[in-house]
Design a protein around this motif. Structure first.
Motif, PDB file in Angstrom:
ATOM      1  N   HIS A 229       1.535 -20.390 -44.723  1.00  0.00           N
ATOM      2  CA  HIS A 229       2.560 -19.985 -45.689  1.00  0.00           C
ATOM      3  C   HIS A 229       3.414 -18.846 -45.151  1.00  0.00           C
ATOM      4  O   HIS A 229       4.631 -18.802 -45.371  1.00  0.00           O
ATOM      5  CB  HIS A 229       1.890 -19.559 -47.002  1.00  0.00           C
ATOM      6  N   ARG A 230       2.801 -17.928 -44.431  1.00  0.00           N
ATOM      7  CA  ARG A 230       3.560 -16.812 -43.859  1.00  0.00           C
ATOM      8  C   ARG A 230       4.691 -17.302 -42.952  1.00  0.00           C
ATOM      9  O   ARG A 230       5.716 -16.639 -42.812  1.00  0.00           O
ATOM     10  CB  ARG A 230       2.631 -15.901 -43.057  1.00  0.00           C
ATOM     11  N   LEU A 231       4.518 -18.456 -42.335  1.00  0.00           N
ATOM     12  CA  LEU A 231       5.506 -18.968 -41.384  1.00  0.00           C
ATOM     13  C   LEU A 231       6.686 -19.647 -42.065  1.00  0.00           C
ATOM     14  O   LEU A 231       7.766 -19.727 -41.478  1.00  0.00           O
ATOM     15  CB  LEU A 231       4.833 -19.948 -40.418  1.00  0.00           C
ATOM     16  N   VAL A 232       6.479 -20.170 -43.272  1.00  0.00           N
ATOM     17  CA  VAL A 232       7.540 -20.962 -43.912  1.00  0.00           C
ATOM     18  C   VAL A 232       7.844 -20.488 -45.324  1.00  0.00           C
ATOM     19  O   VAL A 232       8.445 -21.198 -46.115  1.00  0.00           O
ATOM     20  CB  VAL A 232       7.160 -22.459 -43.938  1.00  0.00           C
ATOM     21  N   GLY A 233       7.457 -19.256 -45.643  1.00  0.00           N
ATOM     22  CA  GLY A 233       7.642 -18.754 -46.998  1.00  0.00           C
ATOM     23  C   GLY A 233       9.087 -18.656 -47.440  1.00  0.00           C
ATOM     24  O   GLY A 233       9.370 -18.638 -48.640  1.00  0.00           O
ATOM     25  N   THR A 234      10.028 -18.589 -46.491  1.00  0.00           N
ATOM     26  CA  THR A 234      11.438 -18.499 -46.853  1.00  0.00           C
ATOM     27  C   THR A 234      12.094 -19.867 -47.011  1.00  0.00           C
ATOM     28  O   THR A 234      13.266 -19.938 -47.382  1.00  0.00           O
ATOM     29  CB  THR A 234      12.203 -17.705 -45.786  1.00  0.00           C
ATOM     30  N   ASP A 235      11.360 -20.941 -46.729  1.00  0.00           N
ATOM     31  CA  ASP A 235      11.901 -22.279 -46.961  1.00  0.00           C
ATOM     32  C   ASP A 235      12.255 -22.417 -48.442  1.00  0.00           C
ATOM     33  O   ASP A 235      11.466 -22.045 -49.312  1.00  0.00           O
ATOM     34  CB  ASP A 235      10.856 -23.330 -46.570  1.00  0.00           C
ATOM     35  N   PRO A 236      13.441 -22.937 -48.786  1.00  0.00           N
ATOM     36  CA  PRO A 236      13.874 -22.978 -50.192  1.00  0.00           C
ATOM     37  C   PRO A 236      12.893 -23.682 -51.127  1.00  0.00           C
ATOM     38  O   PRO A 236      12.621 -23.184 -52.231  1.00  0.00           O
ATOM     39  CB  PRO A 236      15.211 -23.729 -50.116  1.00  0.00           C
ATOM     40  N   ALA A 237      12.352 -24.814 -50.706  1.00  0.00           N
ATOM     41  CA  ALA A 237      11.424 -25.546 -51.569  1.00  0.00           C
ATOM     42  C   ALA A 237      10.137 -24.757 -51.775  1.00  0.00           C
ATOM     43  O   ALA A 237       9.575 -24.728 -52.880  1.00  0.00           O
ATOM     44  CB  ALA A 237      11.117 -26.916 -50.971  1.00  0.00           C
ATOM     45  N   VAL A 238       9.664 -24.100 -50.727  1.00  0.00           N
ATOM     46  CA  VAL A 238       8.447 -23.293 -50.825  1.00  0.00           C
ATOM     47  C   VAL A 238       8.685 -22.084 -51.718  1.00  0.00           C
ATOM     48  O   VAL A 238       7.876 -21.773 -52.601  1.00  0.00           O
ATOM     49  CB  VAL A 238       7.974 -22.847 -49.425  1.00  0.00           C
TER      50      VAL A 238
ATOM     51  N   GLN B 253      10.951 -21.608 -54.073  1.00  0.00           N
ATOM     52  CA  GLN B 253      11.172 -21.974 -55.470  1.00  0.00           C
ATOM     53  C   GLN B 253       9.856 -22.323 -56.159  1.00  0.00           C
ATOM     54  O   GLN B 253       9.604 -21.902 -57.296  1.00  0.00           O
ATOM     55  CB  GLN B 253      12.145 -23.157 -55.551  1.00  0.00           C
ATOM     56  N   ALA B 254       9.005 -23.080 -55.473  1.00  0.00           N
ATOM     57  CA  ALA B 254       7.703 -23.430 -56.049  1.00  0.00           C
ATOM     58  C   ALA B 254       6.841 -22.185 -56.225  1.00  0.00           C
ATOM     59  O   ALA B 254       6.105 -22.065 -57.217  1.00  0.00           O
ATOM     60  CB  ALA B 254       6.993 -24.450 -55.165  1.00  0.00           C
ATOM     61  N   HIS B 255       6.920 -21.266 -55.276  1.00  0.00           N
ATOM     62  CA  HIS B 255       6.178 -20.003 -55.373  1.00  0.00           C
ATOM     63  C   HIS B 255       6.642 -19.212 -56.589  1.00  0.00           C
ATOM     64  O   HIS B 255       5.826 -18.669 -57.360  1.00  0.00           O
ATOM     65  CB  HIS B 255       6.399 -19.195 -54.092  1.00  0.00           C
TER      66      HIS B 255
ATOM     67  N   CYS C 205       1.309 -27.471 -51.505  1.00  0.00           N
ATOM     68  CA  CYS C 205       1.628 -28.718 -50.799  1.00  0.00           C
ATOM     69  C   CYS C 205       2.989 -28.653 -50.121  1.00  0.00           C
ATOM     70  O   CYS C 205       3.183 -29.264 -49.059  1.00  0.00           O
ATOM     71  CB  CYS C 205       1.574 -29.897 -51.764  1.00  0.00           C
ATOM     72  N   ASN C 206       3.932 -27.927 -50.716  1.00  0.00           N
ATOM     73  CA  ASN C 206       5.238 -27.779 -50.072  1.00  0.00           C
ATOM     74  C   ASN C 206       5.109 -27.103 -48.714  1.00  0.00           C
ATOM     75  O   ASN C 206       5.822 -27.435 -47.766  1.00  0.00           O
ATOM     76  CB  ASN C 206       6.173 -26.965 -50.968  1.00  0.00           C
ATOM     77  N   VAL C 207       4.200 -26.145 -48.620  1.00  0.00           N
ATOM     78  CA  VAL C 207       3.960 -25.475 -47.335  1.00  0.00           C
ATOM     79  C   VAL C 207       3.468 -26.475 -46.297  1.00  0.00           C
ATOM     80  O   VAL C 207       3.965 -26.516 -45.162  1.00  0.00           O
ATOM     81  CB  VAL C 207       2.926 -24.338 -47.506  1.00  0.00           C
ATOM     82  N   LEU C 208       2.513 -27.303 -46.679  1.00  0.00           N
ATOM     83  CA  LEU C 208       1.969 -28.279 -45.736  1.00  0.00           C
ATOM     84  C   LEU C 208       2.961 -29.392 -45.432  1.00  0.00           C
ATOM     85  O   LEU C 208       2.939 -29.952 -44.332  1.00  0.00           O
ATOM     86  CB  LEU C 208       0.665 -28.864 -46.286  1.00  0.00           C
TER      87      LEU C 208
END
Length: 232
Positions: free
Chosen positions: A140-149, A151-153, A214-217
């Motif tokens: 999660h630390r690697l992709v936490g700024t992804d928009p889908a991740v 927003q779900a967070h 799941c968005n992270v994965l």
């Protein structure tokens, strides 16, 4: 940096600290928590204890929505730890965080996630709940700024905090109404309203949490993500 399966590099991504990212999302959710608190107060006053309503009371309520209620909301949501809130929405005592079941339960059931590709990109997938959550957290630390991740967070934190706040209000509001002299029926109705609100928000938080992990994965199953070695 991000790399496709073929090994071609993409642009470097910035990886902010998890604490600052979560704090920013919580701050963004405060307005929704305050709006819900105002709505809850209006429901109690108008439908549960109409005899307590007056023009001056409503004026105070409107004023407090911008001054007092944000503080009250922070106090209520801050009264519970992260693990306690996770237990309240997932209804699990041990390993309540959604990341603890992400590889063994959620990922295989998500049609977007290619387990073979995920394993190729991130390595062996653990089965122990604690190890699952720890590995997921690193991913999660690697992709936490992804928009889908992100927003779900945000949705997960919002529903989780509302559920925690609602549970605390189940006894507090009827007690306040009792102190104010409201009839017994009004106190039962108030407690029931907040109980329903808690259950609905807990279920919503559970679904949002599953989507979040799941968005992270899903990102990692389609893209090999590597950190910039010069970043801290």
């Amino acid at each position: 940096m991000l790399e496709a399966d073929g090994g071609q590099s993409a642009a470097l991504i910035h990886i902010p600290g998890m604490k600052s990212r979560s704090d920013a999302l919580k701050t963004a959710n405060i307005k929704w928590l305050v709006m819900l608190a105002v709505f809850d107060a209006a429901v109690v006053l108008f439908f549960v204890a109409p005899e307590l309503v007056s023009a001056s009371t409503m004026a105070i309520l409107r004023a407090s929505s911008t001054a007092v209620l944000p503080v009250a909301v922070l106090l209520l949501t801050g009264a519970l730890s992260h693990d306690a809130k996770a237990r309240l929405v997932n209804w699990r005592i041990a390993n309540p965080l959604p990341g603890g079941r992400v590889f063994s339960e959620y990922a295989p059931a998500d049609a977007r996630i290619d387990i073979k590709a995920l394993t190729k990109n991130v390595g062996a997938l653990p089965t122990d709940p604690g190890e699952q959550n720890a590995k997921w957290y690193k991913l999660h630390r690697l992709v936490g700024t992804d928009p889908a991740v992100a927003q779900a967070h945000k949705l997960y934190l919002m529903y989780r905090d509302i559920a925690g706040m609602s549970l605390l209000l189940i006894p507090l509001v009827p007690a306040a109404l009792w102190y104010a002299g409201a009839p017994l029926a009004s106190r039962w109705i108030a407690g029931g309203l907040f109980a329903v609100q808690y259950v609905v928000c807990a279920i919503s938080a559970r679904h949002s949490g599953t989507r979040f992990v799941c968005n992270v994965l899903a990102v990692h199953s389609t893209t090999r993500v590597k950190t910039n070695p010069v970043q801290r």
